[in-house]
Scaffold this motif. Structure first.
Motif, PDB file in Angstrom:
ATOM      1  N   ALA A   1       0.821  -1.215   0.000  1.00  0.00           N
ATOM      2  CA  ALA A   1       0.000   0.000   0.000  1.00  0.00           C
ATOM      3  C   ALA A   1       0.848   1.255   0.000  1.00  0.00           C
ATOM      4  N   SER A   2       1.991   1.217   0.699  1.00  0.00           N
ATOM      5  CA  SER A   2       2.835   2.410   0.767  1.00  0.00           C
ATOM      6  C   SER A   2       3.467   2.752  -0.572  1.00  0.00           C
ATOM      7  N   ASP A   3       3.566   1.760  -1.456  1.00  0.00           N
ATOM      8  CA  ASP A   3       4.192   1.982  -2.762  1.00  0.00           C
ATOM      9  C   ASP A   3       3.172   2.051  -3.884  1.00  0.00           C
ATOM     10  N   ASP A   4       1.899   2.115  -3.520  1.00  0.00           N
ATOM     11  CA  ASP A   4       0.839   2.105  -4.514  1.00  0.00           C
ATOM     12  C   ASP A   4       0.423   3.538  -4.843  1.00  0.00           C
ATOM     13  N   SER A   5       0.020   3.753  -6.060  1.00  0.00           N
ATOM     14  CA  SER A   5      -0.448   5.091  -6.448  1.00  0.00           C
ATOM     15  C   SER A   5      -1.864   5.346  -5.948  1.00  0.00           C
ATOM     16  N   ALA A   6      -2.595   4.282  -5.607  1.00  0.00           N
ATOM     17  CA  ALA A   6      -3.948   4.421  -5.061  1.00  0.00           C
ATOM     18  C   ALA A   6      -3.837   4.469  -3.543  1.00  0.00           C
ATOM     19  N   SER A   7      -4.034   5.634  -2.961  1.00  0.00           N
ATOM     20  CA  SER A   7      -3.828   5.816  -1.527  1.00  0.00           C
ATOM     21  C   SER A   7      -4.919   5.125  -0.713  1.00  0.00           C
ATOM     22  N   ILE A   8      -4.522   4.648   0.457  1.00  0.00           N
ATOM     23  CA  ILE A   8      -5.458   4.089   1.428  1.00  0.00           C
ATOM     24  C   ILE A   8      -4.989   4.527   2.804  1.00  0.00           C
ATOM     25  N   THR A   9      -5.920   4.797   3.705  1.00  0.00           N
ATOM     26  CA  THR A   9      -5.528   5.197   5.047  1.00  0.00           C
ATOM     27  C   THR A   9      -5.256   3.970   5.900  1.00  0.00           C
ATOM     28  N   ILE A  10      -4.514   4.174   6.972  1.00  0.00           N
ATOM     29  CA  ILE A  10      -4.236   3.083   7.915  1.00  0.00           C
ATOM     30  C   ILE A  10      -5.548   2.519   8.450  1.00  0.00           C
ATOM     31  N   GLY A  11      -6.470   3.405   8.798  1.00  0.00           N
ATOM     32  CA  GLY A  11      -7.747   2.944   9.338  1.00  0.00           C
ATOM     33  C   GLY A  11      -8.492   2.067   8.364  1.00  0.00           C
ATOM     34  N   GLU A  12      -8.513   2.456   7.101  1.00  0.00           N
ATOM     35  CA  GLU A  12      -9.207   1.658   6.087  1.00  0.00           C
ATOM     36  C   GLU A  12      -8.520   0.323   5.871  1.00  0.00           C
ATOM     37  N   LEU A  13      -7.197   0.308   5.924  1.00  0.00           N
ATOM     38  CA  LEU A  13      -6.461  -0.934   5.704  1.00  0.00           C
ATOM     39  C   LEU A  13      -6.740  -1.937   6.816  1.00  0.00           C
TER      40      LEU A  13
ATOM     41  N   ASP B 147      -6.125   8.707   9.756  1.00  0.00           N
ATOM     42  CA  ASP B 147      -6.072   9.367   8.456  1.00  0.00           C
ATOM     43  C   ASP B 147      -4.676   9.383   7.847  1.00  0.00           C
ATOM     44  N   VAL B 148      -3.719   8.716   8.466  1.00  0.00           N
ATOM     45  CA  VAL B 148      -2.396   8.597   7.850  1.00  0.00           C
ATOM     46  C   VAL B 148      -2.540   7.798   6.560  1.00  0.00           C
ATOM     47  N   PHE B 149      -2.093   8.388   5.452  1.00  0.00           N
ATOM     48  CA  PHE B 149      -2.225   7.740   4.152  1.00  0.00           C
ATOM     49  C   PHE B 149      -1.030   6.864   3.847  1.00  0.00           C
ATOM     50  N   LEU B 150      -1.299   5.752   3.207  1.00  0.00           N
ATOM     51  CA  LEU B 150      -0.266   4.909   2.627  1.00  0.00           C
ATOM     52  C   LEU B 150      -0.364   5.059   1.117  1.00  0.00           C
ATOM     53  N   GLY B 151       0.768   5.274   0.481  1.00  0.00           N
ATOM     54  CA  GLY B 151       0.753   5.394  -0.972  1.00  0.00           C
ATOM     55  C   GLY B 151       1.565   6.565  -1.461  1.00  0.00           C
ATOM     56  N   ARG B 152       1.988   6.482  -2.707  1.00  0.00           N
ATOM     57  CA  ARG B 152       2.788   7.552  -3.292  1.00  0.00           C
ATOM     58  C   ARG B 152       1.919   8.784  -3.517  1.00  0.00           C
TER      59      ARG B 152
END
Length: 853
Positions: A807-819, A845-850
């Motif tokens: 998720a951290s390297d994905d262009s489609a962002s996701i939040t920690i909570g959602e993950l 609300d911390v986002f994972l993704g590029r």
């Protein structure tokens, strides 16, 4: 400062003095660009050095408390920049401690400050300004063609060696003007001396410093050195020092040569900058300049190459004030806005409640800064707003009284408008008021006022969930649990219809918590029937939800986002609230079509299966469909630490690279048979985890902390055995919870996954593992609420690790909570409730993704 440096910088604690040395130079410049762009620190420091090589140090007493407000990563950048500065100046750098340091209200004396700087830089090149700019007339000795040396009678014998080391030097009586005087503090306080340079021999430098201004006024000295009088071979030291002066070395080099040769600890007490830079003009005054006629009669003279080079050398230039792209080089100091209170009685501010009568309580949001002597400026470049102001609500809560809510306006910078509450002071009971600042249904900050009639007012900030500059997604409901208002445990619930407070519910919730956790543990037992275990968990969650709805009439019909704030990691079981149709009893099966809903994350609308109440729908659990954000707070948290938490809003909400990772696990996690793992799950052991990223497993805490320092990993994965307040990894290598600190977390703000038995719960306030990890620098912590079997702990750790990295390297962002919510659904789809036991602490609300280009 030493222990603070260890807690602050971990195994980089030795760089603490370098941080303070560089920071004092930066603060003296009043340029905070480095705070927002640490790479600018070296440029600012280089620009701060005058052509003479002198850099001013001071600025603000906050430099001495840097460990309390400066992020370790930025601190190490400052230390690195200071190292660059000392290397670039090629040995001509001197640090001048500004005279305003004498006026700092600090428990650290000036001599300790200078010694700390001396740990980072040559202490012979550090000098303090005189406390007052008196500009005394110079003694007549400075115009003589030889050096005059004087001393008190008791020191005349050892002073002889100094006189003999200087060419054409003469020893004079104390009443005559001198170039150098060798004296004690007692001599200076009882006899008249007049000298350019004082060498003060005494046992205590701290005892001399308070008299510095009086000494200069009486002697007219330009410079004063301190030499410990309880060390041997002082005469040899004076001889070596005099030899350096005779060789026309700058005074700091002569001091260093004497200290090295005789192993003494002579240091500067105070000096003018001119004397430090041009001391030779005092000891060897230039002869009167020849007239033009005399120059013609003298004829040509031979000049050596060194003299020619000296004449041709261009004057040193200050480095240009290099601009950094899109960086304003005159940035304001860091600040964060927090709740503040002013209590007035009869129109005057008071610090104690009156015996009787009414007070007005003014609650507002005010900017604060770590600086002691500066008006807080607000870093507008960090704003994350869409409008010019925010409308916030301030809620006053008192046990036994109806809540009162007052709106305030918060502009983009500066203070908010106040919320004013009229309050009649009771004479027969303690005063305990809670104030909650919210933005719609999001709790931002809370504070308390305590006291009683005719007694002092106690005000403290209770919780700081989010900076007022940070726009968060709105919550459907927010819950705030407290350790007690007026001695009664309480729960506050904030919905779109207002805020509600009750005390008795807290006790019921504690009982419900134990019941729900017990039911959850049953769900995780492989031998227990999964459908009946999950039904019993839903049954308990349904009963609790209905009680909450009865308590809070405005409870939302749909919960997509929930905020939970507690004074510790006392788990409020919100994940297990069940908002669905329950079958009659535990004999019901799980919904046959559940896989599709669990995969998509959306329950079928107007579902006939759910309406028939013959099968249990797992989508009814709040933890399966809602993002739940947890916060914990600690009353002892100092205001200065808020600046740490509120820094760099642009980066705090996104993680784009988790490939640098570390893994550690207890060998006990591998003690299971392959046939004990359900067929829906892969068999995962520690070795399989180690293969996810090459050579990232560590089996001892020493290796772990060394790797933290070397790699600065952004992801930490732990599958420890937890017992008796210790974490065990490898072959029972243990670490006490009390020993957990920055060396085990690092300075990179990592995401920490720690899946062990009850790893999310602590025995008392602020002692749970997630609280410790967050306090020591973790950005987000994902932990387990219950006992976890090793066969599932490894699986969950591997699954989370892969998901986080991807998720951290994905262009489609996701939040920690959602993950985390998605992971719970995936586990339930495989008839496993382990995901229900995993909770995340920190900003959901911390986002994972590029980031988008």
């Amino acid at each position: 400062m030493g222990n603070n440096d260890i807690n602050w910088l971990g195994d980089q604690a030795a760089r603490g003095p370098s941080v303070r040395a560089g920071l004092g130079i930066l603060l003296a410049q009043e340029n905070w660009t480095w705070w927002h762009h640490p790479s600018a620190a070296s440029t600012i420091m280089l620009n701060a050095v005058a052509a003479s090589g002198v850099a001013e140090w001071g600025g603000d007493p906050a430099v001495l408390e840097a460990s309390q407000w400066l992020d370790p990563n930025i601190a190490l950048e400052v230390a690195k920049a200071f190292k660059t500065l000392t290397a670039r100046r090629e040995g001509d750098l001197r640090i001048k401690i500004l005279r305003n340091v004498y006026t700092w209200d600090t428990t650290i004396p000036l001599n300790k400050i200078a010694d700390d700087l001396g740990s980072a830089f040559m202490h012979e090149r550090i000098f303090s300004e005189w406390p007052t700019d008196r500009r005394p007339r110079r003694p007549a000795a400075s115009t003589m063609p030889y050096v005059c040396v004087t001393s008190s009678a008791s020191l005349s014998k050892i002073t002889t060696s100094l006189t003999e080391s200087l060419p054409k030097a003469r020893q004079t009586v104390p009443t005559d003007p001198a170039t150098i005087a060798v004296v004690t503090l007692a001599d200076l306080l009882t006899q008249p001396f007049s000298s350019e340079l004082l060498i003060v021999l005494d046992q205590s430098r701290a005892a001399v410093i308070p008299h510095i201004d009086k000494i200069r006024q009486a002697t007219g000295a330009q410079c004063a050195l301190f030499l410990p009088s309880d060390q041997p071979n002082i005469d040899q030291w004076l001889k070596k020092f005099g030899a350096g002066i005779a060789a026309q070395l700058p005074i700091d080099q002569a001091l260093a040569a004497a200290n090295t040769h005789v192993t003494q600890h002579g240091v500067f007490l105070a000096s003018t900058q001119n004397f430090m830079v041009q001391s030779n003009r005092t000891f060897f005054p230039r002869p009167p300049r020849a007239t033009a006629r005399e120059e013609r009669q003298d004829g040509p003279s031979s000049l050596n190459s060194a003299m020619i080079a000296k004449q041709a050398r261009h004057p040193a230039r200050r480095l240009p004030n290099l601009e950094i792209q899109e960086v304003r080089m005159e940035s304001p100091p860091p600040s964060v806005r927090v709740i503040d209170a002013r209590i007035e009685y009869d129109g005057m501010a008071v610090t104690a409640f009156p015996a009787t009568g009414e007070v007005s309580i003014h609650i507002s949001v005010q900017p604060v800064t770590p600086l002691k002597r500066a008006t807080p400026a607000f870093p507008e470049q960090n704003l994350d707003w869409t409008d010019d102001q925010k409308v916030l609500q301030v809620h006053l809560l008192e046990f036994g009284a109806e809540p009162i809510s007052v709106p305030i306006l918060l502009p983009r910078s500066g203070a908010s408008t106040p919320a004013v509450f009229r309050y009649a002071v009771p004479s027969d009971r303690l005063i305990d008021l809670c104030f909650v600042v919210s933005e719609r249904t999001t709790i931002i900050q809370t504070a308390r006022i305590r006291g009683q009639a005719s007694a002092a007012i106690e005000f403290f900030v209770e919780a700081l969930n989010s900076s007022v500059e940070h726009n968060k997604k709105e919550f459907d409901v927010a819950l705030l649990l407290r350790d007690g208002i007026a001695g009664e445990p309480s729960t506050s619930v904030l919905t779109g219809e207002g805020i509600h407070l009750a005390g008795w519910e807290y006790q019921d919730m504690l009982k419900a918590r134990e019941d729900l956790l017990a039911q959850l543990e049953t769900c995780l037992e492989p031998e227990a029937p999964f459908n009946s275990s999950l039904f019993n968990l839903a049954n308990a969650g349904k009963v609790m939800l209905e009680a909450l709805k009865n308590f809070v009439p405005g409870w939302p019909t749909v919960m997509n986002r929930v905020q939970l704030t507690t004074p510790a990691n006392d788990h409020f079981p919100i994940e297990y609230l069940y908002d669905g149709e329950l079958p009659n009893n535990e004999n019901a099966n799980l919904c046959a079509d559940r896989a599709g809903c669990l995969t998509s994350g959306v329950a079928v609308r107007d579902c006939k299966i759910r309406a028939a109440r013959q099968q249990l729908c797992p989508m009814g659990f709040a933890g399966i469909t809602a993002v739940i954000e947890r916060h914990t707070w600690d009353r002892s948290m100092d205001k200065k630490l808020w600046l740490k938490q509120a820094t760099d809003l642009a980066r705090r909400n996104r993680i784009s690279d988790l490939r640098r990772a570390l893994f550690a696990a207890s060998d006990r996690a591998d003690k299971f048979n392959d046939n004990q793992v359900p067929t829906a799950f892969p068999i995962t052991r520690n070795a399989d985890m180690g293969k996810l990223i090459k050579d990232w497993r560590r089996n001892s805490w020493d290796d772990w902390s060394h790797s933290i320092a070397a790699l600065s990993p952004k992801l930490l994965v732990l599958v420890p055995h937890i017992e008796n307040k210790h974490l065990y990894i490898g072959d029972d290598q243990k670490l006490a919870l009390g020993a957990m600190g920055r060396p085990h977390i690092g300075n990179s703000g990592p995401v920490v996954v720690v899946i062990g038995c009850n790893s999310a719960i602590g025995p008392s306030a602020n002692t749970a593992l997630p609280t410790i990890l967050l306090r020591e620098g973790a950005k987000v912590v994902i932990a387990a609420l219950t006992c976890v079997f090793g066969r599932f702990a490894n699986t969950a750790a591997a699954d989370l690790t892969l998901k986080l990295i991807a998720a951290s390297d994905d262009s489609a962002s996701i939040t920690i909570g959602e993950l985390v919510t998605r992971m719970r659904r995936e586990f339930l789809a495989k008839d496993n409730a382990l995901g229900m036991a995993l909770v995340a602490f920190g900003d959901a609300d911390v986002f994972l993704g590029r980031p988008a280009p």
